[in-house]
Motif scaffolding. Sequence first.
Motif, short mmCIF file in Angstrom:
data_model
loop_
_atom_site.label_atom_id
_atom_site.label_comp_id
_atom_site.label_asym_id
_atom_site.label_seq_id
_atom_site.Cartn_x
_atom_site.Cartn_y
_atom_site.Cartn_z
N LEU A 70 0.64 -1.47 -0.19
CA LEU A 70 0.05 -0.02 0.04
C LEU A 70 0.87 1.25 -0.17
N ILE A 75 -0.45 4.66 -2.10
CA ILE A 75 -1.81 4.97 -1.76
C ILE A 75 -2.21 6.09 -0.55
N PRO A 224 -11.78 2.91 -1.16
CA PRO A 224 -10.79 1.36 -1.94
C PRO A 224 -9.85 1.22 -0.06
N ALA A 225 -9.15 1.92 -0.22
CA ALA A 225 -8.41 1.46 2.04
C ALA A 225 -9.55 1.38 2.94
N LEU A 228 -10.85 -2.26 1.91
CA LEU A 228 -9.76 -3.30 2.18
C LEU A 228 -9.56 -3.52 3.86
N LEU A 257 -5.50 -3.24 -5.19
CA LEU A 257 -5.47 -1.85 -5.22
C LEU A 257 -4.55 -1.18 -6.58
#
Length: 427
Positions: A70, A75, A224-225, A228, A257
């Motif tokens: 990540l 991100i 999105p994060a 997750l 991602l």
Amino acid sequence: MIALIMFLVCLVFLAMGYPVAFTFGGVALMFGLYSEGLQLFLLVAERMHSIMTNITLMAVPLFIFMGLILEKAGIAERMLVSMGSLFGHVRGGLAVSTILVGMLLAASTGVVGASVVTMGLIALPVMLKYSYDKQLASGVICASGTLGQIIPPSIILIIMGDVLQRPVGDFYRAAIVPGLLLVVLYIVYCLLLALYKKEVAPPMPRSGASLMTQYVQAFKTIVPALALIMIVLGTVIVGVATPTESAAMGVVGAIILALIGGHFRFSMLHQVAMETTKISAMVFTILAGATFFSMVFTYTGGDEAVEQIMQHIPGGKWGFVVLMMWLIFLLGFFIDFVEIAYIFIPMIAPILSQIGIDPIWFGILVALNLQASFLTPPFGFSLFYLRGVAPSTISTLDIYRGVIPFIFLQLVALVAVMLFPGMITLF
């Protein structure tokens, strides 16, 4: 007597600067051969085999791997930019944005070093550009980067579950409210400081984009994060998956991602694998040395000596808890959290049930306490991480001074959880 001498010899070698893992392992080998002879090697083999076959500990390298993917996929950078555009026009807004992103990074990575370095490279130049106080900027980045110590999926909570023989999911549920309390304390402090000292955290000029556009961009970046995070933590908290299984899902999700964002490269995957191997090797080498030390310490009667001492502490349960928190806080100035968790905690773990202390509550207190060890000089790792990426205009003294208020806030959160243990049962 042998156990006491062994402990003192370890302290001497540590003071001389020898590596922790090899110090504890080497001293344990010498004293173990003296007291137990060659039979000791059979016991060591059994202990090492139990570590190698521990399913819970497999989650550690997987969460590290997930967090590094990540971080390398950018991100964190996109979240910081989006948050900054939303809150930057408020006094102290950049600091609040950094804290919120630190919270999201903590819940998605759990890797303190990656969080501090990432925010140091991205947020610190922006804060300095808009005339933020150097000490405040340094303190905010170091403190928010260490939130991964208490907010799941924290590595220390996995270790606490292993050491105290309790389900990791219970520790994850118990840590949610204390972690959020710490985030709120950080934000309130920054906003109040910006209110009373306007020059330390001035607002950013508004960007040309409309507020709705900024909200949409932030939504696209954070969701999105956040999804997750919910999948990884939710499956553990509700008991659908073990920490190891959820960590494996997190790795797959992080790769997806990265692919969606167009940042996935095989060279990046190789770099992440190498860094994960290095960090995991460090953790498990310390674990091996600490396990060897605690085994010899026990066989030479050290556990009985510690138990007798602890049972004679004045004040009963509360006297024991206060003394242990004070000792752990002092050890955090000089020793890494992994060594404290694997060496000191097993010495006192058998006493908890005897004096009526909930291991989950005590483990959360330890995790909060060990979080401060990342900020306390001279060996606070977050201080070193930030020093490595900070510009020359920020001195080491600026970083040290900047973290002092946040160390105090961490102690406030520690005392609050100590006095109101019901916090850990809200989820």
